[in-house]
Scaffold this motif. Structure first.
Motif, PDB file in Angstrom:
ATOM      1  N   ASN A  22       0.833  -1.211   0.000  1.00  0.00           N
ATOM      2  CA  ASN A  22       0.000   0.000   0.000  1.00  0.00           C
ATOM      3  C   ASN A  22       0.863   1.254   0.000  1.00  0.00           C
ATOM      4  O   ASN A  22       0.586   2.220  -0.710  1.00  0.00           O
ATOM      5  N   TYR A  23       1.907   1.262   0.800  1.00  0.00           N
ATOM      6  CA  TYR A  23       2.815   2.403   0.892  1.00  0.00           C
ATOM      7  C   TYR A  23       3.498   2.651  -0.456  1.00  0.00           C
ATOM      8  O   TYR A  23       3.604   3.784  -0.915  1.00  0.00           O
ATOM      9  N   MET A  24       3.935   1.579  -1.107  1.00  0.00           N
ATOM     10  CA  MET A  24       4.638   1.717  -2.378  1.00  0.00           C
ATOM     11  C   MET A  24       3.739   2.265  -3.479  1.00  0.00           C
ATOM     12  O   MET A  24       4.205   3.001  -4.344  1.00  0.00           O
ATOM     13  N   ILE A  25       2.469   1.915  -3.465  1.00  0.00           N
ATOM     14  CA  ILE A  25       1.581   2.375  -4.527  1.00  0.00           C
ATOM     15  C   ILE A  25       0.860   3.665  -4.165  1.00  0.00           C
ATOM     16  O   ILE A  25       0.020   4.140  -4.907  1.00  0.00           O
ATOM     17  N   GLY A  26       1.185   4.233  -3.001  1.00  0.00           N
ATOM     18  CA  GLY A  26       0.628   5.520  -2.620  1.00  0.00           C
ATOM     19  C   GLY A  26      -0.710   5.458  -1.916  1.00  0.00           C
ATOM     20  O   GLY A  26      -1.362   6.475  -1.737  1.00  0.00           O
ATOM     21  N   ASN A  27      -1.125   4.282  -1.507  1.00  0.00           N
ATOM     22  CA  ASN A  27      -2.376   4.127  -0.771  1.00  0.00           C
ATOM     23  C   ASN A  27      -2.103   4.452   0.699  1.00  0.00           C
ATOM     24  O   ASN A  27      -1.259   3.812   1.323  1.00  0.00           O
ATOM     25  N   PRO A  28      -2.802   5.411   1.287  1.00  0.00           N
ATOM     26  CA  PRO A  28      -2.491   5.839   2.650  1.00  0.00           C
ATOM     27  C   PRO A  28      -2.951   4.881   3.751  1.00  0.00           C
ATOM     28  O   PRO A  28      -2.613   5.083   4.910  1.00  0.00           O
ATOM     29  N   SER A  29      -3.693   3.832   3.406  1.00  0.00           N
ATOM     30  CA  SER A  29      -4.186   2.950   4.461  1.00  0.00           C
ATOM     31  C   SER A  29      -3.022   2.229   5.141  1.00  0.00           C
ATOM     32  O   SER A  29      -2.054   1.842   4.498  1.00  0.00           O
ATOM     33  N   PHE A  30      -3.144   2.073   6.438  1.00  0.00           N
ATOM     34  CA  PHE A  30      -2.109   1.417   7.231  1.00  0.00           C
ATOM     35  C   PHE A  30      -2.802   0.703   8.373  1.00  0.00           C
ATOM     36  O   PHE A  30      -3.571   1.305   9.108  1.00  0.00           O
ATOM     37  N   GLY A  31      -2.548  -0.567   8.521  1.00  0.00           N
ATOM     38  CA  GLY A  31      -3.241  -1.328   9.546  1.00  0.00           C
ATOM     39  C   GLY A  31      -2.370  -2.320  10.272  1.00  0.00           C
ATOM     40  O   GLY A  31      -2.766  -3.471  10.450  1.00  0.00           O
ATOM     41  N   ALA A  32      -1.193  -1.919  10.669  1.00  0.00           N
ATOM     42  CA  ALA A  32      -0.294  -2.824  11.374  1.00  0.00           C
ATOM     43  C   ALA A  32      -0.744  -3.027  12.815  1.00  0.00           C
ATOM     44  O   ALA A  32      -1.422  -2.182  13.400  1.00  0.00           O
ATOM     45  N   THR A  33      -0.340  -4.156  13.353  1.00  0.00           N
ATOM     46  CA  THR A  33      -0.602  -4.454  14.764  1.00  0.00           C
ATOM     47  C   THR A  33       0.723  -4.763  15.446  1.00  0.00           C
ATOM     48  O   THR A  33       1.745  -4.954  14.782  1.00  0.00           O
ATOM     49  N   VAL A  34       0.673  -4.856  16.742  1.00  0.00           N
ATOM     50  CA  VAL A  34       1.877  -5.165  17.517  1.00  0.00           C
ATOM     51  C   VAL A  34       2.446  -6.520  17.091  1.00  0.00           C
ATOM     52  O   VAL A  34       3.658  -6.721  17.101  1.00  0.00           O
ATOM     53  N   GLU A  35       1.597  -7.437  16.677  1.00  0.00           N
ATOM     54  CA  GLU A  35       2.050  -8.766  16.255  1.00  0.00           C
ATOM     55  C   GLU A  35       2.913  -8.705  14.995  1.00  0.00           C
ATOM     56  O   GLU A  35       3.651  -9.646  14.710  1.00  0.00           O
ATOM     57  N   ASP A  36       2.830  -7.615  14.246  1.00  0.00           N
ATOM     58  CA  ASP A  36       3.654  -7.448  13.047  1.00  0.00           C
ATOM     59  C   ASP A  36       5.104  -7.116  13.389  1.00  0.00           C
ATOM     60  O   ASP A  36       5.972  -7.190  12.522  1.00  0.00           O
ATOM     61  N   TYR A  94       8.111   2.393  12.659  1.00  0.00           N
ATOM     62  CA  TYR A  94       8.905   1.167  12.737  1.00  0.00           C
ATOM     63  C   TYR A  94       8.868   0.384  11.423  1.00  0.00           C
ATOM     64  O   TYR A  94       9.886  -0.124  10.965  1.00  0.00           O
ATOM     65  N   ILE A  95       7.711   0.290  10.805  1.00  0.00           N
ATOM     66  CA  ILE A  95       7.549  -0.525   9.615  1.00  0.00           C
ATOM     67  C   ILE A  95       7.864   0.235   8.334  1.00  0.00           C
ATOM     68  O   ILE A  95       8.513  -0.307   7.432  1.00  0.00           O
ATOM     69  N   LEU A  96       7.455   1.494   8.242  1.00  0.00           N
ATOM     70  CA  LEU A  96       7.605   2.228   6.979  1.00  0.00           C
ATOM     71  C   LEU A  96       8.638   3.335   7.022  1.00  0.00           C
ATOM     72  O   LEU A  96       9.567   3.365   6.202  1.00  0.00           O
ATOM     73  N   ASP A  97       8.479   4.266   7.932  1.00  0.00           N
ATOM     74  CA  ASP A  97       9.293   5.489   7.894  1.00  0.00           C
ATOM     75  C   ASP A  97      10.779   5.235   8.095  1.00  0.00           C
ATOM     76  O   ASP A  97      11.606   5.831   7.398  1.00  0.00           O
ATOM     77  N   ARG A  98      11.137   4.350   8.983  1.00  0.00           N
ATOM     78  CA  ARG A  98      12.575   4.108   9.205  1.00  0.00           C
ATOM     79  C   ARG A  98      13.209   3.369   8.036  1.00  0.00           C
ATOM     80  O   ARG A  98      14.416   3.368   7.865  1.00  0.00           O
ATOM     81  N   ASN A  99      12.398   2.743   7.205  1.00  0.00           N
ATOM     82  CA  ASN A  99      12.874   2.007   6.038  1.00  0.00           C
ATOM     83  C   ASN A  99      12.602   2.743   4.728  1.00  0.00           C
ATOM     84  O   ASN A  99      12.708   2.156   3.655  1.00  0.00           O
ATOM     85  N   HIS A 100      12.251   4.014   4.835  1.00  0.00           N
ATOM     86  CA  HIS A 100      11.827   4.784   3.661  1.00  0.00           C
ATOM     87  C   HIS A 100      12.850   4.753   2.523  1.00  0.00           C
ATOM     88  O   HIS A 100      12.485   4.542   1.367  1.00  0.00           O
ATOM     89  N   SER A 101      14.119   4.949   2.815  1.00  0.00           N
ATOM     90  CA  SER A 101      15.103   5.017   1.731  1.00  0.00           C
ATOM     91  C   SER A 101      15.236   3.673   1.019  1.00  0.00           C
ATOM     92  O   SER A 101      15.345   3.624  -0.211  1.00  0.00           O
ATOM     93  N   ALA A 102      15.193   2.571   1.752  1.00  0.00           N
ATOM     94  CA  ALA A 102      15.267   1.252   1.112  1.00  0.00           C
ATOM     95  C   ALA A 102      14.013   0.982   0.285  1.00  0.00           C
ATOM     96  O   ALA A 102      14.093   0.462  -0.834  1.00  0.00           O
ATOM     97  N   ILE A 103      12.860   1.350   0.820  1.00  0.00           N
ATOM     98  CA  ILE A 103      11.605   1.169   0.091  1.00  0.00           C
ATOM     99  C   ILE A 103      11.614   2.019  -1.170  1.00  0.00           C
ATOM    100  O   ILE A 103      11.200   1.572  -2.248  1.00  0.00           O
ATOM    101  N   LYS A 107      11.173   0.853  -4.998  1.00  0.00           N
ATOM    102  CA  LYS A 107      10.139   1.464  -5.833  1.00  0.00           C
ATOM    103  C   LYS A 107      10.761   2.097  -7.084  1.00  0.00           C
ATOM    104  O   LYS A 107      10.233   1.955  -8.186  1.00  0.00           O
ATOM    105  N   ASP A 108      11.908   2.764  -6.931  1.00  0.00           N
ATOM    106  CA  ASP A 108      12.604   3.358  -8.072  1.00  0.00           C
ATOM    107  C   ASP A 108      13.058   2.283  -9.064  1.00  0.00           C
ATOM    108  O   ASP A 108      13.004   2.480 -10.273  1.00  0.00           O
ATOM    109  N   GLY A 109      13.500   1.141  -8.531  1.00  0.00           N
ATOM    110  CA  GLY A 109      13.893   0.030  -9.405  1.00  0.00           C
ATOM    111  C   GLY A 109      12.721  -0.472 -10.224  1.00  0.00           C
ATOM    112  O   GLY A 109      12.846  -0.718 -11.428  1.00  0.00           O
TER     113      GLY A 109
END
Length: 149
Positions: A22-36, A94-103, A107-109
């Motif tokens: 969802n993050y890669m395609i620009g969809n703003p929905s986010f539904g992570a849980t602690v179990e992730d 934790y899941i998206l923002d700290r990994n933004h440059s790798a993501i 996505k650029d690839g």
């Protein structure tokens, strides 16, 4: 390597989380849980935050783990009525923002190979689990002439 495989009709990765796709395609929905969260210590702290019954106990947990929350940019005073939003904010970091440059590099690839512009030839799943979805359902594609023409 993943991008080349996808673009050339090879096997698609089935291990990406729905939140990442969802993050890669620009969809703003986010539904992570602690179990992730795979890190046991971080998961334990987030569960403690969610289980805190008073403002005082919640602040105590946050202050005891201030380094973790400061790193994420969400260290602040939180009331029990805000604890769920506080945990969601941390999870997003934790899941998206700290990994933004790798993501972004991934996505650029994909973009450099024209992945986001070309029609998806077959249903390709990029995420894991039973709630997967076709990337083609979410990516704007060019119209493709009918084979009957």
């Amino acid at each position: 390597m993943i991008a080349v495989s996808i673009v050339h009709g090879g096997p698609a990765p089935h291990f990406l989380s729905k939140n990442l796709v969802n993050y890669m395609i620009g969809n703003p929905s986010f539904g992570a849980t602690v179990e992730d969260v795979q890190d046991e210590e971080i998961g334990k702290v987030l569960k403690q935050v969610l289980e805190a019954e008073s403002d005082e106990s919640l602040l105590n947990i946050i202050f005891q783990n201030s380094g973790m929350f400061q790193t994420a940019g969400c260290f602040r005073s939180v009331k029990t009525s805000e604890k769920k939003a506080f945990v969601e904010e941390y999870l997003r970091w934790y899941i998206l923002d700290r990994n933004h440059s790798a993501i972004q590099r991934f996505k650029d690839g994909l973009a450099s190979l024209g992945f986001f512009q070309c029609p998806v030839p077959s249903p390709m799943f990029l995420c894991q689990g039973p709630d997967c979805f076709r990337l083609g359902d979410h990516v704007q594609t060019r119209s493709q002439p009918s084979r009957n023409q």
